[in-house]
Design an enzyme around this catalytic site. Structure first.
Site, PDB file in Angstrom:
ATOM      1  CG  HIS A  34       6.285 -15.090  21.016  1.00  0.00           C
ATOM      2  ND1 HIS A  34       4.864 -15.693  20.991  1.00  0.00           N
ATOM      3  CD2 HIS A  34       6.192 -14.284  19.954  1.00  0.00           C
ATOM      4  CE1 HIS A  34       4.126 -14.993  20.002  1.00  0.00           C
ATOM      5  NE2 HIS A  34       4.849 -14.277  19.559  1.00  0.00           N
ATOM      6  CG  ASP A  36       7.180 -13.177  16.647  1.00  0.00           C
ATOM      7  OD1 ASP A  36       5.787 -13.589  16.829  1.00  0.00           O
ATOM      8  OD2 ASP A  36       7.477 -12.621  17.118  1.00  0.00           O
ATOM      9  CG  HIS A  67       2.476 -15.123  16.694  1.00  0.00           C
ATOM     10  ND1 HIS A  67       2.506 -14.046  16.750  1.00  0.00           N
ATOM     11  CD2 HIS A  67       1.194 -14.996  15.784  1.00  0.00           C
ATOM     12  CE1 HIS A  67       1.631 -13.387  16.353  1.00  0.00           C
ATOM     13  NE2 HIS A  67       0.806 -13.973  15.746  1.00  0.00           N
ATOM     14  CG  MET A  69       2.106 -13.124  12.483  1.00  0.00           C
ATOM     15  SD  MET A  69       3.153 -11.926  13.272  1.00  0.00           S
ATOM     16  CE  MET A  69       4.284 -13.100  13.811  1.00  0.00           C
ATOM     17  CG  MET A 138      -1.685  -9.904  16.530  1.00  0.00           C
ATOM     18  SD  MET A 138       0.013 -10.535  17.076  1.00  0.00           S
ATOM     19  CE  MET A 138       0.970  -9.255  16.921  1.00  0.00           C
ATOM     20  N   GLY A 143       4.010  -7.993  12.120  1.00  0.00           N
ATOM     21  CA  GLY A 143       4.898  -7.792  10.880  1.00  0.00           C
ATOM     22  C   GLY A 143       6.261  -7.456  11.366  1.00  0.00           C
ATOM     23  N   GLY A 146       9.166  -3.818  17.692  1.00  0.00           N
ATOM     24  CA  GLY A 146       9.409  -2.500  18.011  1.00  0.00           C
ATOM     25  C   GLY A 146       8.358  -1.428  17.822  1.00  0.00           C
ATOM     26  CG  ASP A 176       3.021 -10.730  19.879  1.00  0.00           C
ATOM     27  OD1 ASP A 176       4.068 -10.065  20.137  1.00  0.00           O
ATOM     28  OD2 ASP A 176       3.122 -11.607  18.861  1.00  0.00           O
ATOM     29  N   GLY A 177       3.062  -7.445  21.068  1.00  0.00           N
ATOM     30  CA  GLY A 177       3.149  -6.136  20.391  1.00  0.00           C
ATOM     31  C   GLY A 177       3.251  -4.796  21.111  1.00  0.00           C
ATOM     32  N   GLY A 178       4.414  -4.247  21.430  1.00  0.00           N
ATOM     33  CA  GLY A 178       4.554  -2.820  22.114  1.00  0.00           C
ATOM     34  C   GLY A 178       4.608  -3.108  23.808  1.00  0.00           C
ATOM     35  N   GLY A 198       9.555  -8.496  22.851  1.00  0.00           N
ATOM     36  CA  GLY A 198      10.523  -8.683  21.679  1.00  0.00           C
ATOM     37  C   GLY A 198      11.900  -7.583  22.067  1.00  0.00           C
ATOM     38  CB  SER A 199      12.341  -4.251  21.019  1.00  0.00           C
ATOM     39  OG  SER A 199      10.857  -3.962  21.101  1.00  0.00           O
TER      40      SER A 199
HETATM   41  C1  DX5 Z   1       4.977  -8.662  15.697  1.00  0.00           C
HETATM   42  C2  DX5 Z   1       5.259  -9.920  16.519  1.00  0.00           C
HETATM   43  C3  DX5 Z   1       5.760  -9.772  17.833  1.00  0.00           C
HETATM   44  C4  DX5 Z   1       7.052  -8.864  17.894  1.00  0.00           C
HETATM   45  C5  DX5 Z   1       6.974  -8.168  19.405  1.00  0.00           C
HETATM   46  O1  DX5 Z   1       4.617  -8.918  14.499  1.00  0.00           O
HETATM   47  O2  DX5 Z   1       4.026 -11.075  16.549  1.00  0.00           O
HETATM   48  O3  DX5 Z   1       5.839 -11.125  18.539  1.00  0.00           O
HETATM   49  O4  DX5 Z   1       8.187  -9.804  18.055  1.00  0.00           O
HETATM   50  O5  DX5 Z   1       7.918  -7.335  19.317  1.00  0.00           O
HETATM   51  P1  DX5 Z   1       7.893  -6.065  20.169  1.00  0.00           P
HETATM   52  O6  DX5 Z   1       7.790  -6.680  21.586  1.00  0.00           O
HETATM   53  O7  DX5 Z   1       9.392  -5.500  20.076  1.00  0.00           O
HETATM   54  O8  DX5 Z   1       6.669  -5.221  19.897  1.00  0.00           O
HETATM   55 ZN    ZN Z   2       4.263 -12.905  17.769  1.00  0.00          ZN
END
Ligand code: DX5
Ligand code: ZN
Length: 217
Positions: A34, A36, A67, A69, A138, A143, A146, A176-178, A198-199
């Site tokens: 992925h 970003d 992705h 943004m 989302m 943005g 973490g 995507d996210g958290g 991600g994190s």
């Molecule tokens: C958020 C991104 C995500 C992000 C996810 O703006 O689109 O893809 O990297 O990160 P985690 O998994 O750490 O929430």
């Molecule tokens: Zn993303």
């Protein structure tokens, strides 16, 4: 049991050793990479552009899940196609002529995805659902990596899963996210096909074990 795919986000990787990050995704059983892309306008930060996608393309055969943004994604689709993207996902909030943008992505040979932020309802993309390969919900305000998952967003996953089975749509549903060890289960129960991490992946003591747990729980 339904197989759920994982798309680790390189936003959380060490950019000075990106090849190691990609190798780690491959060795850990990641399904997609992925990427970003942030423009400093649609979202506050700037991350990277098509050049990074091209560099990652040279490092792996895994599908590249881009992705966007960014504002006016239609102006940049061709660059990301040429860079080797397999999936290009843009935000419904950033493209007035979203149907045309989807056609542009597909005509270039990639799969087309659309994403919506937490404040946007599924109704905003209802006319686009028959044309989509991917819908990315989302679960944080985009943005930054973490952040904490907003559980109310999972209702949109349930809605999309029901619409998919009732109407025979073929899109995959991603979140995507958290997403992490604590949130993955309820996310899966809502009906996802793919999750971004991600994190939770790059920050784990043992990323392969973490990914395996999240995929198989
Ligand atoms: C958020 C991104 C995500 C992000 C996810 O703006 O689109 O893809 O990297 O990160 P985690 O998994 O750490 O929430
Ligand atoms: Zn993303």
């Amino acid at each position: 049991m339904k197989i759920t795919k994982c798309a680790p986000s390189i936003l959380a990787a060490d950019f000075s050793r990106i090849h190691e990050g990609i190798s780690l995704i491959e060795a850990s059983g990641g399904d997609w990479v992925h990427l970003d892309v942030m423009d400093g306008s649609f979202v506050p930060e700037i991350s990277f552009g098509a050049q990074m996608v091209r560099a990652v393309r040279s490092l792996t055969d895994l599908p590249l899940d881009v992705h966007l943004m960014i504002e006016k994604p239609e102006n940049h689709v061709t660059s990301f196609l040429e860079a080797g993207a397999d999936y290009i996902t843009f935000h419904a909030e950033a493209s007035v002529h979203a149907h045309r943008t989807i056609q542009l992505i597909k005509a270039g040979g990639a799969r087309a995805g659309i994403s919506i932020v937490p404040s946007t309802p599924v109704a905003m993309i209802s006319e686009l659902l028959p044309f989509l390969d991917l819908v990315l919900i989302m679960t944080v305000n985009p943005g930054y990596g973490g952040q904490s998952l907003i559980p109310e967003c999972l209702e949109k996953v349930r809605t999309l899963a029901a619409l998919k089975s009732d109407r025979g749509f073929s899109y995959e549903i991603a979140v995507d996210g958290g997403i992490n060890r604590e949130t993955i289960k309820e996310t899966k129960d809502a009906g996802i096909d793919v999750f971004v991490a991600g994190s939770a992946f790059f920050g784990a003591a043992d990323p392969a074990e973490e990914l395996s747990y999240m995929k198989n729980c």
